[in-house]
Motif scaffolding. Structure first.
Motif, PDB file in Angstrom:
ATOM      1  N   LYS A 172       7.944  21.576  49.085  1.00 40.62           N
ATOM      2  CA  LYS A 172       8.118  22.503  47.970  1.00 40.62           C
ATOM      3  C   LYS A 172       7.101  22.159  46.887  1.00 40.62           C
ATOM      4  O   LYS A 172       6.944  21.005  46.523  1.00 40.62           O
ATOM      5  N   SER A 173       6.415  23.135  46.399  1.00 40.26           N
ATOM      6  CA  SER A 173       5.479  22.899  45.309  1.00 40.26           C
ATOM      7  C   SER A 173       6.213  23.118  43.978  1.00 40.26           C
ATOM      8  O   SER A 173       7.009  24.028  43.845  1.00 40.26           O
ATOM      9  N   ALA A 174       5.909  22.239  43.057  1.00 39.28           N
ATOM     10  CA  ALA A 174       6.566  22.340  41.749  1.00 39.28           C
ATOM     11  C   ALA A 174       5.882  23.426  40.936  1.00 39.28           C
ATOM     12  O   ALA A 174       4.664  23.452  40.804  1.00 39.28           O
ATOM     13  N   HIS A 175       6.662  24.303  40.424  1.00 40.95           N
ATOM     14  CA  HIS A 175       6.135  25.386  39.613  1.00 40.95           C
ATOM     15  C   HIS A 175       6.425  25.039  38.147  1.00 40.95           C
ATOM     16  O   HIS A 175       7.568  24.972  37.718  1.00 40.95           O
TER      17      HIS A 175
END
Length: 93
Positions: free
Chosen positions: A3-6
């Motif tokens: 998951k990429s941190a937004h």
């Protein structure tokens, strides 16, 4: 999958460092207006219009001063001219 941190951008006024940087100039501006207010509200007294005549009168009173002021007058004259006053002989008992 990872998951990429937004990251959501916050507005500038939500950062404490910005307020710390802006506080210095803001305090100086407020102090300037306070100083202006005090200067306009309480002006300094004006030098009297006849200051020259008053100075002449003071000099005349010093010329006719009693002997108790003589050392002060001699010191003033010595400071102005650079010539040492003559020593008066002390009375012998």
């Amino acid at each position: 999958m990872s998951k990429s941190a937004h990251v959501v951008a916050q507005p500038w006024w939500k950062f404490g460092h910005v307020w710390m940087v802006l506080a210095g100039p803001a305090v100086v501006v407020v102090a300037g207006f306070v100083t202006l207010y005090l200067a306009v509200r309480t002006p300094d007294p004006v030098v009297s219009e006849d200051y020259y005549r008053q100075g002449i009168e003071i000099n005349k009173t010093l010329e006719a001063a009693p002997s108790s002021l003589a050392p002060a007058i001699q010191a003033r004259n010595h400071a102005a001219t650079g010539v040492a006053p003559a020593a008066k002989p002390s009375p012998q008992p």
